[in-house]
Scaffold this motif. Sequence first.
Motif, PDB file in Angstrom:
ATOM      1  N   CYS A 107    -106.265  13.039  28.281  1.00 45.13           N
ATOM      2  CA  CYS A 107    -105.786  11.707  28.622  1.00 45.13           C
ATOM      3  C   CYS A 107    -105.056  11.859  29.953  1.00 45.13           C
ATOM      4  O   CYS A 107    -104.170  12.713  30.089  1.00 45.13           O
ATOM      5  CB  CYS A 107    -104.843  11.149  27.558  1.00 45.13           C
ATOM      6  SG  CYS A 107    -104.398   9.421  27.879  1.00 45.13           S
ATOM      7  N   TYR A 135    -106.912   1.210  29.122  1.00 46.43           N
ATOM      8  CA  TYR A 135    -107.786   2.365  29.343  1.00 46.43           C
ATOM      9  C   TYR A 135    -108.981   1.922  30.169  1.00 46.43           C
ATOM     10  O   TYR A 135    -109.500   0.829  29.995  1.00 46.43           O
ATOM     11  CB  TYR A 135    -108.286   2.915  28.003  1.00 46.43           C
ATOM     12  CG  TYR A 135    -107.194   3.491  27.158  1.00 46.43           C
ATOM     13  CD1 TYR A 135    -106.820   4.821  27.278  1.00 46.43           C
ATOM     14  CD2 TYR A 135    -106.525   2.692  26.236  1.00 46.43           C
ATOM     15  CE1 TYR A 135    -105.805   5.356  26.490  1.00 46.43           C
ATOM     16  CE2 TYR A 135    -105.515   3.214  25.449  1.00 46.43           C
ATOM     17  CZ  TYR A 135    -105.160   4.540  25.582  1.00 46.43           C
ATOM     18  OH  TYR A 135    -104.154   5.057  24.811  1.00 46.43           O
ATOM     19  N   SER A 184    -103.366   9.745  33.488  1.00 42.74           N
ATOM     20  CA  SER A 184    -102.861   8.467  33.984  1.00 42.74           C
ATOM     21  C   SER A 184    -103.039   8.412  35.497  1.00 42.74           C
ATOM     22  O   SER A 184    -103.117   9.440  36.165  1.00 42.74           O
ATOM     23  CB  SER A 184    -101.393   8.268  33.599  1.00 42.74           C
ATOM     24  OG  SER A 184    -100.607   9.352  34.026  1.00 42.74           O
ATOM     25  N   ILE A 216    -109.789   6.867  22.098  1.00 39.04           N
ATOM     26  CA  ILE A 216    -108.705   5.932  22.423  1.00 39.04           C
ATOM     27  C   ILE A 216    -107.723   5.833  21.259  1.00 39.04           C
ATOM     28  O   ILE A 216    -106.503   5.871  21.461  1.00 39.04           O
ATOM     29  CB  ILE A 216    -109.273   4.557  22.822  1.00 39.04           C
ATOM     30  CG1 ILE A 216    -109.978   4.677  24.187  1.00 39.04           C
ATOM     31  CG2 ILE A 216    -108.176   3.490  22.870  1.00 39.04           C
ATOM     32  CD1 ILE A 216    -110.756   3.445  24.611  1.00 39.04           C
ATOM     33  N   TRP A 230    -105.764   6.225  31.650  1.00 37.17           N
ATOM     34  CA  TRP A 230    -104.809   5.265  31.094  1.00 37.17           C
ATOM     35  C   TRP A 230    -103.895   4.764  32.205  1.00 37.17           C
ATOM     36  O   TRP A 230    -103.503   5.535  33.088  1.00 37.17           O
ATOM     37  CB  TRP A 230    -103.996   5.982  30.021  1.00 37.17           C
ATOM     38  CG  TRP A 230    -102.985   5.179  29.303  1.00 37.17           C
ATOM     39  CD1 TRP A 230    -103.205   4.083  28.516  1.00 37.17           C
ATOM     40  CD2 TRP A 230    -101.581   5.423  29.245  1.00 37.17           C
ATOM     41  NE1 TRP A 230    -102.020   3.640  27.985  1.00 37.17           N
ATOM     42  CE2 TRP A 230    -101.003   4.445  28.417  1.00 37.17           C
ATOM     43  CE3 TRP A 230    -100.747   6.374  29.819  1.00 37.17           C
ATOM     44  CZ2 TRP A 230     -99.646   4.385  28.155  1.00 37.17           C
ATOM     45  CZ3 TRP A 230     -99.404   6.322  29.549  1.00 37.17           C
ATOM     46  CH2 TRP A 230     -98.864   5.332  28.721  1.00 37.17           C
TER      47      TRP A 230
END
Length: 160
Positions: free
Chosen positions: A95, A22, A97, A135, A15
């Motif tokens: 998830c 995404y 980043s 997602i 992300w």
Amino acid sequence: MSIGRFFAMVGALVWYPPDGTYLVLQRSADKDFASGAWECITGRVDQGEGFTEAVLREVHEELGVKAHIDFIVGTAHFYRGEARPENEIVGVQFCCSIQDPQAIRISAEHAAHRWITANEASQLFTPQHWLGKAIRRAESIRALSPQELLDYYSVEGFEI
């Protein structure tokens, strides 16, 4: 079904916080399983490796960048091919980043990549598709989690 060995895997739903997109990757045509399919970063956990170490390694191997683990999206159980013990996989979906989407360099495992919003994902994937579900769940977790909890995970991590 008889008791047998299975593989552990990780997934990294990457992300980019500034624009909320995404990363989805298209598997190379020469892959032995699901060639041409869209996915996120996935890979097996190596012997002697924990889940968080594996997911960070996989992101680096497949994108050439460092990632930060934000939270756990969920777990998975599936078969890579026929439902036989040697094809059984259990996994943890994270998830993660990244700082700079321009810095990624996709590996030979993938033929293409795209940055998409959650709304675009709902148009690209059917409601039952695992990546669309991941997602949607990541969006819900992010919206429902207190910032203090996300900060705690950022500092303390996930391994016990």
